[in-house]
Design a protein around this motif. Structure first.
Motif, PDB file in Angstrom:
ATOM      1  N   LEU A 105       0.818  -1.215   0.000  1.00 44.42           N
ATOM      2  CA  LEU A 105       0.000   0.000   0.000  1.00 44.42           C
ATOM      3  C   LEU A 105       0.850   1.263   0.000  1.00 44.42           C
ATOM      4  O   LEU A 105       0.524   2.239  -0.683  1.00 44.42           O
ATOM      5  CB  LEU A 105      -0.928   0.011   1.222  1.00 44.42           C
ATOM      6  N   ASN A 106       1.929   1.270   0.763  1.00 39.99           N
ATOM      7  CA  ASN A 106       2.719   2.482   0.947  1.00 39.99           C
ATOM      8  C   ASN A 106       3.942   2.470   0.039  1.00 39.99           C
ATOM      9  O   ASN A 106       5.018   2.023   0.417  1.00 39.99           O
ATOM     10  CB  ASN A 106       3.140   2.606   2.411  1.00 39.99           C
ATOM     11  N   MET A 107       3.751   2.975  -1.185  1.00 42.21           N
ATOM     12  CA  MET A 107       4.850   3.064  -2.142  1.00 42.21           C
ATOM     13  C   MET A 107       4.996   4.507  -2.602  1.00 42.21           C
ATOM     14  O   MET A 107       4.026   5.273  -2.577  1.00 42.21           O
ATOM     15  CB  MET A 107       4.598   2.143  -3.341  1.00 42.21           C
ATOM     16  N   PRO A 108       6.191   4.914  -3.018  1.00 37.98           N
ATOM     17  CA  PRO A 108       6.397   6.299  -3.440  1.00 37.98           C
ATOM     18  C   PRO A 108       5.595   6.641  -4.690  1.00 37.98           C
ATOM     19  O   PRO A 108       5.353   5.791  -5.545  1.00 37.98           O
ATOM     20  CB  PRO A 108       7.910   6.357  -3.724  1.00 37.98           C
ATOM     21  N   GLY A 109       5.167   7.911  -4.762  1.00 37.31           N
ATOM     22  CA  GLY A 109       4.381   8.338  -5.909  1.00 37.31           C
ATOM     23  C   GLY A 109       2.977   7.785  -5.830  1.00 37.31           C
ATOM     24  O   GLY A 109       2.218   8.088  -4.908  1.00 37.31           O
ATOM     25  N   LEU A 110       2.639   6.941  -6.766  1.00 39.50           N
ATOM     26  CA  LEU A 110       1.317   6.315  -6.807  1.00 39.50           C
ATOM     27  C   LEU A 110       1.236   5.226  -5.741  1.00 39.50           C
ATOM     28  O   LEU A 110       2.023   4.283  -5.744  1.00 39.50           O
ATOM     29  CB  LEU A 110       1.098   5.706  -8.192  1.00 39.50           C
ATOM     30  N   ASN A 111       0.298   5.363  -4.790  1.00 35.54           N
ATOM     31  CA  ASN A 111       0.213   4.357  -3.727  1.00 35.54           C
ATOM     32  C   ASN A 111      -0.503   3.095  -4.205  1.00 35.54           C
ATOM     33  O   ASN A 111      -1.055   3.054  -5.306  1.00 35.54           O
ATOM     34  CB  ASN A 111      -0.467   4.929  -2.477  1.00 35.54           C
ATOM     35  N   GLY A 112      -0.496   2.069  -3.357  1.00 31.97           N
ATOM     36  CA  GLY A 112      -1.057   0.783  -3.751  1.00 31.97           C
ATOM     37  C   GLY A 112      -2.547   0.808  -4.008  1.00 31.97           C
ATOM     38  O   GLY A 112      -3.050   0.066  -4.864  1.00 31.97           O
ATOM     39  N   ILE A 113      -3.280   1.650  -3.285  1.00 33.20           N
ATOM     40  CA  ILE A 113      -4.727   1.736  -3.489  1.00 33.20           C
ATOM     41  C   ILE A 113      -5.036   2.279  -4.872  1.00 33.20           C
ATOM     42  O   ILE A 113      -5.851   1.717  -5.626  1.00 33.20           O
ATOM     43  CB  ILE A 113      -5.376   2.637  -2.412  1.00 33.20           C
ATOM     44  N   GLU A 114      -4.390   3.385  -5.244  1.00 31.32           N
ATOM     45  CA  GLU A 114      -4.639   3.979  -6.554  1.00 31.32           C
ATOM     46  C   GLU A 114      -4.117   3.080  -7.672  1.00 31.32           C
ATOM     47  O   GLU A 114      -4.746   2.974  -8.745  1.00 31.32           O
ATOM     48  CB  GLU A 114      -3.989   5.361  -6.640  1.00 31.32           C
ATOM     49  N   ALA A 115      -2.986   2.415  -7.433  1.00 29.12           N
ATOM     50  CA  ALA A 115      -2.468   1.479  -8.428  1.00 29.12           C
ATOM     51  C   ALA A 115      -3.467   0.342  -8.657  1.00 29.12           C
ATOM     52  O   ALA A 115      -3.687  -0.089  -9.798  1.00 29.12           O
ATOM     53  CB  ALA A 115      -1.123   0.911  -7.963  1.00 29.12           C
ATOM     54  N   THR A 116      -4.086  -0.134  -7.577  1.00 29.07           N
ATOM     55  CA  THR A 116      -5.109  -1.178  -7.688  1.00 29.07           C
ATOM     56  C   THR A 116      -6.277  -0.712  -8.532  1.00 29.07           C
ATOM     57  O   THR A 116      -6.764  -1.426  -9.421  1.00 29.07           O
ATOM     58  CB  THR A 116      -5.602  -1.589  -6.288  1.00 29.07           C
ATOM     59  N   ARG A 117      -6.740   0.510  -8.286  1.00 29.34           N
ATOM     60  CA  ARG A 117      -7.860   1.058  -9.064  1.00 29.34           C
ATOM     61  C   ARG A 117      -7.512   1.125 -10.549  1.00 29.34           C
ATOM     62  O   ARG A 117      -8.318   0.744 -11.409  1.00 29.34           O
ATOM     63  CB  ARG A 117      -8.230   2.450  -8.554  1.00 29.34           C
ATOM     64  N   GLN A 118      -6.312   1.622 -10.855  1.00 31.70           N
ATOM     65  CA  GLN A 118      -5.922   1.777 -12.256  1.00 31.70           C
ATOM     66  C   GLN A 118      -5.771   0.430 -12.952  1.00 31.70           C
ATOM     67  O   GLN A 118      -6.164   0.271 -14.116  1.00 31.70           O
ATOM     68  CB  GLN A 118      -4.627   2.578 -12.353  1.00 31.70           C
ATOM     69  N   ILE A 119      -5.226  -0.535 -12.252  1.00 35.93           N
ATOM     70  CA  ILE A 119      -5.065  -1.872 -12.842  1.00 35.93           C
ATOM     71  C   ILE A 119      -6.416  -2.495 -13.141  1.00 35.93           C
ATOM     72  O   ILE A 119      -6.665  -2.992 -14.246  1.00 35.93           O
ATOM     73  CB  ILE A 119      -4.256  -2.786 -11.896  1.00 35.93           C
ATOM     74  N   LEU A 120      -7.307  -2.464 -12.163  1.00 32.58           N
ATOM     75  CA  LEU A 120      -8.603  -3.130 -12.333  1.00 32.58           C
ATOM     76  C   LEU A 120      -9.516  -2.403 -13.294  1.00 32.58           C
ATOM     77  O   LEU A 120     -10.442  -2.996 -13.856  1.00 32.58           O
ATOM     78  CB  LEU A 120      -9.274  -3.302 -10.965  1.00 32.58           C
ATOM     79  N   ALA A 121      -9.273  -1.113 -13.510  1.00 33.45           N
ATOM     80  CA  ALA A 121     -10.079  -0.362 -14.479  1.00 33.45           C
ATOM     81  C   ALA A 121      -9.862  -0.899 -15.891  1.00 33.45           C
ATOM     82  O   ALA A 121     -10.794  -0.913 -16.713  1.00 33.45           O
ATOM     83  CB  ALA A 121      -9.724   1.122 -14.426  1.00 33.45           C
ATOM     84  N   LYS A 122      -8.645  -1.370 -16.168  1.00 35.76           N
ATOM     85  CA  LYS A 122      -8.325  -1.891 -17.499  1.00 35.76           C
ATOM     86  C   LYS A 122      -8.204  -3.409 -17.523  1.00 35.76           C
ATOM     87  O   LYS A 122      -8.335  -4.025 -18.579  1.00 35.76           O
ATOM     88  CB  LYS A 122      -7.015  -1.274 -17.998  1.00 35.76           C
ATOM     89  N   SER A 123      -7.942  -3.999 -16.368  1.00 30.73           N
ATOM     90  CA  SER A 123      -7.762  -5.457 -16.303  1.00 30.73           C
ATOM     91  C   SER A 123      -8.529  -6.009 -15.098  1.00 30.73           C
ATOM     92  O   SER A 123      -7.926  -6.401 -14.091  1.00 30.73           O
ATOM     93  CB  SER A 123      -6.270  -5.791 -16.193  1.00 30.73           C
ATOM     94  N   PRO A 124      -9.862  -6.026 -15.176  1.00 29.42           N
ATOM     95  CA  PRO A 124     -10.687  -6.407 -14.021  1.00 29.42           C
ATOM     96  C   PRO A 124     -10.507  -7.842 -13.551  1.00 29.42           C
ATOM     97  O   PRO A 124     -10.889  -8.171 -12.429  1.00 29.42           O
ATOM     98  CB  PRO A 124     -12.117  -6.173 -14.529  1.00 29.42           C
ATOM     99  N   HIS A 125      -9.919  -8.691 -14.381  1.00 31.58           N
ATOM    100  CA  HIS A 125      -9.751 -10.094 -13.986  1.00 31.58           C
ATOM    101  C   HIS A 125      -8.437 -10.343 -13.236  1.00 31.58           C
ATOM    102  O   HIS A 125      -8.205 -11.453 -12.757  1.00 31.58           O
ATOM    103  CB  HIS A 125      -9.823 -10.998 -15.218  1.00 31.58           C
TER     104      HIS A 125
END
Length: 222
Positions: free
Chosen positions: A58-78
């Motif tokens: 969750l705690n990573m520099p720049g884009l955090n894990g929560i937002e990274a999760t949202r972006q990934i699942l927006a394009k790759s929901p599976h």
């Protein structure tokens, strides 16, 4: 049988090294396809490497894990997102679930527990470490009185059996365990789960768990 493709996303090199070593020991069933040190790298490598499961800090520099999760699942929901972090506060747990993560595991978990979690998430199941599951049970228990005070029962479109299945989903049970508990065939349970998702208008077990928690009354079984 094809191996589970795993991407590791964590900004600590030593932790990534240890986790990679753990997964390489399970080479017959797990393949590490990439490593990311930031949320931005996690997103780009997911689209490049196409993993089955992303182990997301969750705690990573720049884009955090929560937002990274949202972006990934927006394009790759599976893609299955398994949060692996030191944070177990209420806000972090709920934020990860709402973002679409299928599981939430603390970094202090045993190796066998991590392997089981990866396997479950790769199959579309929701899984939580024992301490997180206890926290979720606390949510359900704390909202019990709210349910009893309402004149209208939540999720009126669900059948009694579907409500029972939803209760167990909210408690983290897998389809196979639900089938054993109710002496049903796995196909029947899958049909119940599909019907629940359709009636609640959700796409994942994590979303169903959030709705169950918000409605209240879904408490831990004795």
């Amino acid at each position: 049988m094809s191996r589970i493709r795993v991407l590791i996303a964590d900004d600590h090199p030593v932790f990534r090294y240890g986790l990679r070593a753990l997964l390489l020991a399970e080479a017959t069933m797990i393949e590490v396809v990439g490593e990311a040190a930031t949320g931005t790298e996690a997103v780009s490598l997911t689209f490049e490497c196409v993993p089955d499961v992303v182990l997301m800090d969750l705690n990573m520099p720049g884009l955090n894990g929560i937002e990274a999760t949202r972006q990934i699942l927006a394009k790759s929901p599976h893609t299955g997102i398994l949060v692996l972090t030191m944070f177990e506060d209420d806000e972090s747990v709920l934020a990860a679930m709402k973002a679409g993560a299928r599981g939430y595991l603390l970094k202090g978990a045993e190796g066998d527990e991590a392997i089981r979690a990866i396997t479950a998430v790769s199959k579309g199941e929701a899984i939580f470490s024992p301490s997180i599951a206890s926290r979720l049970f606390g949510y359900f228990d704390s909202t019990k009185q709210k349910l009893f005070s309402r004149s209208v029962e939540p999720f009126p479109d669900l059948t009694p059996r579907e409500r029972e299945v939803l209760t167990l989903i909210a408690q983290g049970y897998t389809n196979s365990t639900i089938a054993e508990r109710f002496v049903l065939s796995p196909k029947t349970v899958r049909n119940h789960v599909s019907s629940i998702f359709s009636k609640l208008q959700v796409a994942s077990r994590a979303e169903a768990i959030i709705m169950a928690r918000d409605a209240g009354g879904f408490k831990k079984s004795p």
